[in-house]
Scaffold this motif. Structure first.
Motif, PDB file in Angstrom:
ATOM      1  N   ALA A 123      55.088  39.132  27.090  1.00 35.52           N
ATOM      2  CA  ALA A 123      54.654  40.385  27.712  1.00 35.52           C
ATOM      3  C   ALA A 123      53.385  40.151  28.517  1.00 35.52           C
ATOM      4  O   ALA A 123      52.496  39.420  28.068  1.00 35.52           O
ATOM      5  CB  ALA A 123      54.401  41.442  26.635  1.00 35.52           C
ATOM      6  N   PRO A 124      53.259  40.745  29.708  1.00 37.38           N
ATOM      7  CA  PRO A 124      52.036  40.566  30.493  1.00 37.38           C
ATOM      8  C   PRO A 124      50.842  41.172  29.778  1.00 37.38           C
ATOM      9  O   PRO A 124      50.913  42.273  29.240  1.00 37.38           O
ATOM     10  CB  PRO A 124      52.337  41.296  31.802  1.00 37.38           C
ATOM     11  N   ALA A 125      49.739  40.430  29.780  1.00 37.46           N
ATOM     12  CA  ALA A 125      48.506  40.906  29.150  1.00 37.46           C
ATOM     13  C   ALA A 125      47.413  41.161  30.174  1.00 37.46           C
ATOM     14  O   ALA A 125      46.611  42.077  30.014  1.00 37.46           O
ATOM     15  CB  ALA A 125      48.019  39.896  28.117  1.00 37.46           C
ATOM     16  N   CYS A 126      47.393  40.342  31.241  1.00 36.94           N
ATOM     17  CA  CYS A 126      46.318  40.474  32.227  1.00 36.94           C
ATOM     18  C   CYS A 126      46.735  39.778  33.516  1.00 36.94           C
ATOM     19  O   CYS A 126      47.396  38.728  33.473  1.00 36.94           O
ATOM     20  CB  CYS A 126      45.030  39.852  31.674  1.00 36.94           C
ATOM     21  N   VAL A 127      46.369  40.365  34.653  1.00 35.75           N
ATOM     22  CA  VAL A 127      46.559  39.728  35.956  1.00 35.75           C
ATOM     23  C   VAL A 127      45.297  39.946  36.780  1.00 35.75           C
ATOM     24  O   VAL A 127      44.858  41.084  36.981  1.00 35.75           O
ATOM     25  CB  VAL A 127      47.773  40.295  36.727  1.00 35.75           C
ATOM     26  N   LEU A 128      44.695  38.850  37.228  1.00 37.18           N
ATOM     27  CA  LEU A 128      43.531  38.891  38.099  1.00 37.18           C
ATOM     28  C   LEU A 128      43.897  38.234  39.426  1.00 37.18           C
ATOM     29  O   LEU A 128      44.865  37.456  39.503  1.00 37.18           O
ATOM     30  CB  LEU A 128      42.348  38.158  37.462  1.00 37.18           C
ATOM     31  N   GLU A 129      43.114  38.530  40.459  1.00 40.11           N
ATOM     32  CA  GLU A 129      43.379  37.926  41.777  1.00 40.11           C
ATOM     33  C   GLU A 129      42.079  37.559  42.457  1.00 40.11           C
ATOM     34  O   GLU A 129      41.079  38.278  42.370  1.00 40.11           O
ATOM     35  CB  GLU A 129      44.149  38.909  42.657  1.00 40.11           C
ATOM     36  N   GLU A 130      42.085  36.412  43.104  1.00 33.58           N
ATOM     37  CA  GLU A 130      40.969  36.040  43.969  1.00 33.58           C
ATOM     38  C   GLU A 130      41.445  34.988  44.964  1.00 33.58           C
ATOM     39  O   GLU A 130      42.117  34.026  44.585  1.00 33.58           O
ATOM     40  CB  GLU A 130      39.791  35.494  43.157  1.00 33.58           C
ATOM     41  N   ALA A 131      41.101  35.198  46.226  1.00 33.27           N
ATOM     42  CA  ALA A 131      41.398  34.247  47.302  1.00 33.27           C
ATOM     43  C   ALA A 131      42.872  33.872  47.345  1.00 33.27           C
ATOM     44  O   ALA A 131      43.228  32.737  47.673  1.00 33.27           O
ATOM     45  CB  ALA A 131      40.538  32.995  47.141  1.00 33.27           C
ATOM     46  N   GLY A 132      43.737  34.818  47.003  1.00 28.88           N
ATOM     47  CA  GLY A 132      45.169  34.561  47.053  1.00 28.88           C
ATOM     48  C   GLY A 132      45.746  33.959  45.795  1.00 28.88           C
ATOM     49  O   GLY A 132      46.971  33.877  45.649  1.00 28.88           O
ATOM     50  N   PHE A 133      44.905  33.506  44.879  1.00 32.09           N
ATOM     51  CA  PHE A 133      45.369  32.977  43.600  1.00 32.09           C
ATOM     52  C   PHE A 133      45.594  34.144  42.629  1.00 32.09           C
ATOM     53  O   PHE A 133      44.765  35.059  42.544  1.00 32.09           O
ATOM     54  CB  PHE A 133      44.340  32.029  42.990  1.00 32.09           C
ATOM     55  N   LEU A 134      46.683  34.101  41.887  1.00 30.92           N
ATOM     56  CA  LEU A 134      46.932  35.066  40.822  1.00 30.92           C
ATOM     57  C   LEU A 134      46.704  34.383  39.485  1.00 30.92           C
ATOM     58  O   LEU A 134      47.249  33.297  39.227  1.00 30.92           O
ATOM     59  CB  LEU A 134      48.366  35.602  40.894  1.00 30.92           C
ATOM     60  N   PHE A 135      45.906  35.013  38.640  1.00 28.99           N
ATOM     61  CA  PHE A 135      45.595  34.470  37.321  1.00 28.99           C
ATOM     62  C   PHE A 135      46.251  35.371  36.287  1.00 28.99           C
ATOM     63  O   PHE A 135      45.797  36.495  36.057  1.00 28.99           O
ATOM     64  CB  PHE A 135      44.078  34.397  37.129  1.00 28.99           C
ATOM     65  N   THR A 136      47.334  34.904  35.705  1.00 32.79           N
ATOM     66  CA  THR A 136      48.135  35.727  34.818  1.00 32.79           C
ATOM     67  C   THR A 136      48.018  35.273  33.378  1.00 32.79           C
ATOM     68  O   THR A 136      47.758  34.097  33.100  1.00 32.79           O
ATOM     69  CB  THR A 136      49.614  35.706  35.231  1.00 32.79           C
ATOM     70  N   SER A 137      48.213  36.205  32.477  1.00 35.13           N
ATOM     71  CA  SER A 137      48.262  35.900  31.055  1.00 35.13           C
ATOM     72  C   SER A 137      49.417  36.662  30.446  1.00 35.13           C
ATOM     73  O   SER A 137      49.530  37.877  30.619  1.00 35.13           O
ATOM     74  CB  SER A 137      46.954  36.308  30.367  1.00 35.13           C
ATOM     75  N   TYR A 138      50.310  35.928  29.774  1.00 36.03           N
ATOM     76  CA  TYR A 138      51.462  36.521  29.095  1.00 36.03           C
ATOM     77  C   TYR A 138      51.413  36.128  27.620  1.00 36.03           C
ATOM     78  O   TYR A 138      51.173  34.956  27.295  1.00 36.03           O
ATOM     79  CB  TYR A 138      52.774  36.010  29.707  1.00 36.03           C
ATOM     80  N   ARG A 139      51.633  37.103  26.750  1.00 34.98           N
ATOM     81  CA  ARG A 139      51.531  36.862  25.309  1.00 34.98           C
ATOM     82  C   ARG A 139      52.864  37.117  24.596  1.00 34.98           C
ATOM     83  O   ARG A 139      53.691  37.888  25.058  1.00 34.98           O
ATOM     84  CB  ARG A 139      50.433  37.737  24.699  1.00 34.98           C
ATOM     85  N   ARG A 140      52.972  36.475  23.445  1.00 33.19           N
ATOM     86  CA  ARG A 140      54.139  36.631  22.597  1.00 33.19           C
ATOM     87  C   ARG A 140      54.329  38.120  22.259  1.00 33.19           C
ATOM     88  O   ARG A 140      53.375  38.822  21.927  1.00 33.19           O
ATOM     89  CB  ARG A 140      53.935  35.832  21.306  1.00 33.19           C
ATOM     90  N   ILE A 141      55.555  38.587  22.325  1.00 36.99           N
ATOM     91  CA  ILE A 141      55.875  39.964  22.003  1.00 36.99           C
ATOM     92  C   ILE A 141      55.987  40.126  20.486  1.00 36.99           C
ATOM     93  O   ILE A 141      56.651  39.323  19.838  1.00 36.99           O
ATOM     94  CB  ILE A 141      57.195  40.405  22.672  1.00 36.99           C
TER      95      ILE A 141
END
Length: 260
Positions: A242-260
């Motif tokens: 499940a998605p936990a967090c999405v950040l963005e900077e300079a075109g990069f996406l920083f995602t975090s997905y955790r166990r459901i």
């Protein structure tokens, strides 16, 4: 840096009002904090980078597809961990060195009961490592070598002579990925971070031992035969996170997905 998910008032603000400034290390540490663990609990997260077309490397290394913000998050994730788990091939390719103490995270680590820096745990079957490197001879925290009971005895002895702690996490030559997690947790290293490579991450995925994936999506294309972030045999049923967090900077996406 701006937060895209979870959605907040700041996320939906106008472009002029969005929080596009550089986040402090404390803010990044809050965003990537480990979940609260039970007394006997542990948490294994992975940190990987992938291009838009699925490549985890360029010319055999991840650095060319990374960026400045990605490296700040890389350092933050390390600073939050008790141990960094990495495969032997990645140690050789990426030129791994001991983790260092960082003043910016000293108070946070002390409050969490952690030492000054995370240990590095190298997972290896054949023990084909250069034990004269600083990773083994001069770490701030002793490096661990994680292997199977059938590993070459002379190499095991050499690792011990170099000052490394040898951890047995398998009955044969190789390791049992789920046992790696348990053995490290038994040593008090419960906040775990793996940086791959793809083969090791694939083993953790196949063993259903991975709790969280922190994936940087790099705005680059590499084509060719670049590895994916996880290799090895396919799982019987896809593991859903499940998605936990999405950040963005300079075109990069920083995602975090955790166990459901």
């Amino acid at each position: 840096m701006r937060r895209l998910f979870p959605v907040t008032d700041q996320t939906s603000a106008s472009p002029q009002e969005r929080d596009d400034r550089e986040w402090s290390l404390d803010e990044l540490a809050d965003a990537y904090a480990y979940p609260a663990l039970k007394a006997d609990g542990h948490w294994l997260r992975a940190n990987m980078v992938s291009t838009l077309d699925g490549g985890a490397q360029h010319d055999g290394r991840s650095q060319p597809i990374s960026g400045e913000s990605d490296m700040r998050i890389f350092g933050t994730l390390r600073a939050l961990a008790d141990v960094v788990v990495v495969g032997a091939e990645t140690v050789r390719q990426e030129g791994y060195r001991p983790a260092r103490a960082r003043e910016a995270f000293a108070a946070r680590r002390a409050a969490s009961g952690q030492g000054p820096a995370p240990a590095i745990a190298v997972v290896t079957a054949g023990m084909d490592l250069d034990f004269s490197l600083p990773l083994f001879t001069s770490p701030l925290v002793p490096t661990l070598v994680v292997t199977g009971a059938g590993a070459p005895a002379d190499r095991v002895a050499e690792a011990a002579r170099a000052g490394a702690e040898v951890v047995v996490a398998g009955d044969g030559v190789g390791v049992d990925p789920a046992r790696v997690v348990r053995e490290l947790a038994a040593r008090g290293l419960r906040r775990q971070l793996t940086e791959g490579g793809p083969r090791l991450l694939g083993q953790f995925v196949a063993a259903d031992a991975l709790d969280e994936l922190c994936l940087t999506i790099s705005p680059m294309l590499v084509a060719g035969g670049a590895q994916r972030i996880a290799g090895g045999p396919s799982v019987t049923v896809p593991h859903r996170l499940a998605p936990a967090c999405v950040l963005e900077e300079a075109g990069f996406l920083f995602t975090s997905y955790r166990r459901i």
